[in-house]
Write a protein that holds these residues in place. Structure first.
Motif, PDB file in Angstrom:
ATOM      1  N   GLN A   1     -26.985 -33.338   7.856  1.00 44.50           N
ATOM      2  CA  GLN A   1     -26.767 -32.986   9.258  1.00 44.50           C
ATOM      3  C   GLN A   1     -28.104 -32.670   9.916  1.00 44.50           C
ATOM      4  OE1 GLN A   1     -23.629 -30.227   9.793  1.00 44.50           O
ATOM      5  NE2 GLN A   1     -23.702 -30.287  12.037  1.00 44.50           N
ATOM      6  N   VAL A   2     -28.192 -32.947  11.195  1.00 45.79           N
ATOM      7  CA  VAL A   2     -29.427 -32.753  11.946  1.00 45.79           C
ATOM      8  C   VAL A   2     -29.247 -31.612  12.932  1.00 45.79           C
ATOM      9  CG1 VAL A   2     -30.980 -33.795  13.620  1.00 45.79           C
ATOM     10  CG2 VAL A   2     -30.137 -35.149  11.700  1.00 45.79           C
ATOM     11  N   GLN A   3     -30.252 -30.800  13.064  1.00 49.54           N
ATOM     12  CA  GLN A   3     -30.234 -29.740  14.072  1.00 49.54           C
ATOM     13  C   GLN A   3     -30.994 -30.206  15.302  1.00 49.54           C
ATOM     14  OE1 GLN A   3     -32.100 -26.044  12.935  1.00 49.54           O
ATOM     15  NE2 GLN A   3     -31.135 -24.901  14.591  1.00 49.54           N
ATOM     16  N   LEU A   4     -30.393 -30.013  16.459  1.00 47.79           N
ATOM     17  CA  LEU A   4     -30.994 -30.405  17.725  1.00 47.79           C
ATOM     18  C   LEU A   4     -31.277 -29.149  18.547  1.00 47.79           C
ATOM     19  CD1 LEU A   4     -28.595 -33.365  18.601  1.00 47.79           C
ATOM     20  CD2 LEU A   4     -30.812 -33.489  17.458  1.00 47.79           C
ATOM     21  N   VAL A   5     -32.489 -29.045  19.071  1.00 51.08           N
ATOM     22  CA  VAL A   5     -32.879 -27.884  19.862  1.00 51.08           C
ATOM     23  C   VAL A   5     -33.440 -28.350  21.193  1.00 51.08           C
ATOM     24  CG1 VAL A   5     -34.297 -25.818  19.988  1.00 51.08           C
ATOM     25  CG2 VAL A   5     -33.349 -26.545  17.782  1.00 51.08           C
ATOM     26  N   GLU A   6     -32.743 -27.983  22.267  1.00 52.45           N
ATOM     27  CA  GLU A   6     -33.183 -28.341  23.612  1.00 52.45           C
ATOM     28  C   GLU A   6     -34.085 -27.256  24.183  1.00 52.45           C
ATOM     29  OE1 GLU A   6     -28.698 -29.517  23.401  1.00 52.45           O
ATOM     30  OE2 GLU A   6     -29.967 -27.836  22.799  1.00 52.45           O
ATOM     31  N   SER A   7     -34.945 -27.679  25.097  1.00 45.35           N
ATOM     32  CA  SER A   7     -35.796 -26.736  25.826  1.00 45.35           C
ATOM     33  C   SER A   7     -36.186 -27.362  27.154  1.00 45.35           C
ATOM     34  CB  SER A   7     -37.049 -26.393  25.019  1.00 45.35           C
ATOM     35  OG  SER A   7     -37.838 -27.549  24.809  1.00 45.35           O
ATOM     36  N   GLY A   8     -36.757 -26.543  28.028  1.00 48.10           N
ATOM     37  CA  GLY A   8     -37.266 -27.043  29.292  1.00 48.10           C
ATOM     38  C   GLY A   8     -36.417 -26.708  30.501  1.00 48.10           C
ATOM     39  N   GLY A   9     -35.265 -26.116  30.263  1.00 43.35           N
ATOM     40  CA  GLY A   9     -34.438 -25.734  31.393  1.00 43.35           C
ATOM     41  C   GLY A   9     -35.049 -24.581  32.165  1.00 43.35           C
ATOM     42  N   LEU A  11     -34.925 -22.355  36.336  1.00 40.66           N
ATOM     43  CA  LEU A  11     -34.486 -22.231  37.723  1.00 40.66           C
ATOM     44  C   LEU A  11     -35.482 -22.956  38.621  1.00 40.66           C
ATOM     45  CD1 LEU A  11     -32.761 -20.989  40.004  1.00 40.66           C
ATOM     46  CD2 LEU A  11     -34.217 -18.950  39.837  1.00 40.66           C
ATOM     47  N   VAL A  12     -34.982 -23.906  39.376  1.00 40.77           N
ATOM     48  CA  VAL A  12     -35.827 -24.660  40.296  1.00 40.77           C
ATOM     49  C   VAL A  12     -35.129 -24.757  41.642  1.00 40.77           C
ATOM     50  CG1 VAL A  12     -36.937 -26.011  38.472  1.00 40.77           C
ATOM     51  CG2 VAL A  12     -34.865 -26.880  39.599  1.00 40.77           C
ATOM     52  N   GLN A  13     -35.860 -25.232  42.622  1.00 40.66           N
ATOM     53  CA  GLN A  13     -35.277 -25.444  43.939  1.00 40.66           C
ATOM     54  C   GLN A  13     -34.849 -26.904  44.082  1.00 40.66           C
ATOM     55  OE1 GLN A  13     -38.265 -24.093  46.768  1.00 40.66           O
ATOM     56  NE2 GLN A  13     -37.448 -22.004  46.694  1.00 40.66           N
ATOM     57  N   ALA A  14     -33.934 -27.117  45.002  1.00 45.27           N
ATOM     58  CA  ALA A  14     -33.495 -28.478  45.281  1.00 45.27           C
ATOM     59  C   ALA A  14     -34.699 -29.346  45.641  1.00 45.27           C
ATOM     60  CB  ALA A  14     -32.476 -28.478  46.412  1.00 45.27           C
ATOM     61  N   GLY A  15     -34.714 -30.541  45.051  1.00 40.53           N
ATOM     62  CA  GLY A  15     -35.830 -31.449  45.281  1.00 40.53           C
ATOM     63  C   GLY A  15     -36.914 -31.380  44.221  1.00 40.53           C
ATOM     64  N   ASP A  16     -36.864 -30.342  43.403  1.00 36.93           N
ATOM     65  CA  ASP A  16     -37.863 -30.177  42.349  1.00 36.93           C
ATOM     66  C   ASP A  16     -37.556 -31.059  41.144  1.00 36.93           C
ATOM     67  OD1 ASP A  16     -38.617 -26.605  42.756  1.00 36.93           O
ATOM     68  OD2 ASP A  16     -39.240 -28.392  43.877  1.00 36.93           O
ATOM     69  N   SER A  17     -38.478 -31.015  40.188  1.00 41.64           N
ATOM     70  CA  SER A  17     -38.339 -31.795  38.962  1.00 41.64           C
ATOM     71  C   SER A  17     -38.376 -30.880  37.745  1.00 41.64           C
ATOM     72  CB  SER A  17     -39.476 -32.827  38.846  1.00 41.64           C
ATOM     73  OG  SER A  17     -39.447 -33.732  39.922  1.00 41.64           O
ATOM     74  N   LEU A  18     -37.775 -31.352  36.672  1.00 46.93           N
ATOM     75  CA  LEU A  18     -37.828 -30.677  35.384  1.00 46.93           C
ATOM     76  C   LEU A  18     -37.857 -31.736  34.298  1.00 46.93           C
ATOM     77  CD1 LEU A  18     -35.204 -27.743  35.330  1.00 46.93           C
ATOM     78  CD2 LEU A  18     -37.681 -27.547  35.050  1.00 46.93           C
ATOM     79  N   ARG A  19     -38.481 -31.394  33.177  1.00 47.49           N
ATOM     80  CA  ARG A  19     -38.418 -32.266  32.018  1.00 47.49           C
ATOM     81  C   ARG A  19     -37.819 -31.498  30.853  1.00 47.49           C
ATOM     82  NH1 ARG A  19     -42.827 -35.587  28.362  1.00 47.49           N
ATOM     83  NH2 ARG A  19     -43.305 -33.485  27.576  1.00 47.49           N
ATOM     84  N   LEU A  20     -36.721 -31.996  30.365  1.00 43.38           N
ATOM     85  CA  LEU A  20     -36.067 -31.405  29.207  1.00 43.38           C
ATOM     86  C   LEU A  20     -36.537 -32.103  27.940  1.00 43.38           C
ATOM     87  CD1 LEU A  20     -32.387 -31.123  30.504  1.00 43.38           C
ATOM     88  CD2 LEU A  20     -34.305 -29.544  30.855  1.00 43.38           C
ATOM     89  N   GLY A 116     -27.780 -26.464  23.940  1.00 43.08           N
ATOM     90  CA  GLY A 116     -27.859 -26.604  25.389  1.00 43.08           C
ATOM     91  C   GLY A 116     -28.978 -25.790  26.007  1.00 43.08           C
ATOM     92  N   THR A 117     -29.410 -26.239  27.172  1.00 42.98           N
ATOM     93  CA  THR A 117     -30.403 -25.514  27.950  1.00 42.98           C
ATOM     94  C   THR A 117     -29.921 -25.456  29.396  1.00 42.98           C
ATOM     95  OG1 THR A 117     -32.766 -25.384  28.521  1.00 42.98           O
ATOM     96  CG2 THR A 117     -31.806 -27.587  28.414  1.00 42.98           C
ATOM     97  N   GLN A 118     -30.028 -24.279  29.987  1.00 42.86           N
ATOM     98  CA  GLN A 118     -29.489 -24.075  31.332  1.00 42.86           C
ATOM     99  C   GLN A 118     -30.464 -24.604  32.379  1.00 42.86           C
ATOM    100  OE1 GLN A 118     -26.461 -22.502  32.455  1.00 42.86           O
ATOM    101  NE2 GLN A 118     -27.151 -23.349  34.427  1.00 42.86           N
ATOM    102  N   VAL A 119     -29.926 -25.389  33.287  1.00 43.73           N
ATOM    103  CA  VAL A 119     -30.674 -25.847  34.458  1.00 43.73           C
ATOM    104  C   VAL A 119     -29.963 -25.313  35.693  1.00 43.73           C
ATOM    105  CG1 VAL A 119     -31.381 -27.830  35.833  1.00 43.73           C
ATOM    106  CG2 VAL A 119     -31.561 -27.911  33.329  1.00 43.73           C
ATOM    107  N   THR A 120     -30.680 -24.558  36.484  1.00 46.29           N
ATOM    108  CA  THR A 120     -30.114 -24.004  37.709  1.00 46.29           C
ATOM    109  C   THR A 120     -30.952 -24.478  38.881  1.00 46.29           C
ATOM    110  OG1 THR A 120     -29.345 -22.030  36.540  1.00 46.29           O
ATOM    111  CG2 THR A 120     -29.448 -21.918  38.942  1.00 46.29           C
ATOM    112  N   VAL A 121     -30.281 -25.118  39.830  1.00 42.61           N
ATOM    113  CA  VAL A 121     -30.968 -25.668  40.995  1.00 42.61           C
ATOM    114  C   VAL A 121     -30.483 -24.907  42.224  1.00 42.61           C
ATOM    115  CG1 VAL A 121     -31.534 -27.719  42.312  1.00 42.61           C
ATOM    116  CG2 VAL A 121     -31.014 -27.916  39.863  1.00 42.61           C
ATOM    117  N   SER A 122     -31.383 -24.208  42.876  1.00 42.16           N
ATOM    118  CA  SER A 122     -31.011 -23.444  44.058  1.00 42.16           C
ATOM    119  C   SER A 122     -31.177 -24.308  45.302  1.00 42.16           C
ATOM    120  CB  SER A 122     -31.866 -22.189  44.186  1.00 42.16           C
ATOM    121  OG  SER A 122     -33.215 -22.528  44.365  1.00 42.16           O
TER     122      SER A 122
END
Length: 123
Positions: A1-9, A11-20, A116-122
């Protein structure tokens, strides 16, 4: 079995960018020869497909993110990325990466999931 770990989430504003990022632990073959996918789940909604990439770099996207999101993978680092541009508040969600049961994305099934990683776009 493989373990997956997300990162990069975050809080950003609308129109912004993120890389997960999603790093897979385990043997190289457990990552390199498998399709990888990104999914998201917003509060009160079902989990939905966002993007996927096959072992040979073929990609697929949900219609809602085409032209704004880009999935990529670095097999030397056992890592898959999701570049997200022009984010909207409706894309606030927990983003998950997943490992496919096979190498291709057409009709793929996924057997391993990250936390999972939380992405919040205001707005």
């Amino acid at each position: 079995q493989v373990q997956l770990v997300e990162s990069g989430g975050g809080l950003v504003q609308a129109g912004d960018s993120l890389r997960l990022s999603c790093v897979a632990s385990g043997s190289v073959s457990s990552f390199t020869y498998r399709a990888m996918g990104w999914f998201r789940q917003a509060p009160g909604k079902e989990r939905e497909f966002v993007a996927a990439i096959s072992w040979d770099q073929s990609t697929s996207y949900a219609d809602s993110v085409k032209g704004r999101f880009a999935i990529s993978r670095d097999n030397t680092k056992n890592t898959v990325y999701l570049q997200m541009n022009s984010l909207t508040s409706e894309e606030t969600a927990v983003y998950y990466c997943a490992r496919g049961t096979g190498p291709i994305i057409h009709g793929a099934h996924y057997e391993d999931w990250g936390q999972g990683t939380q992405v919040t776009v205001s707005s």
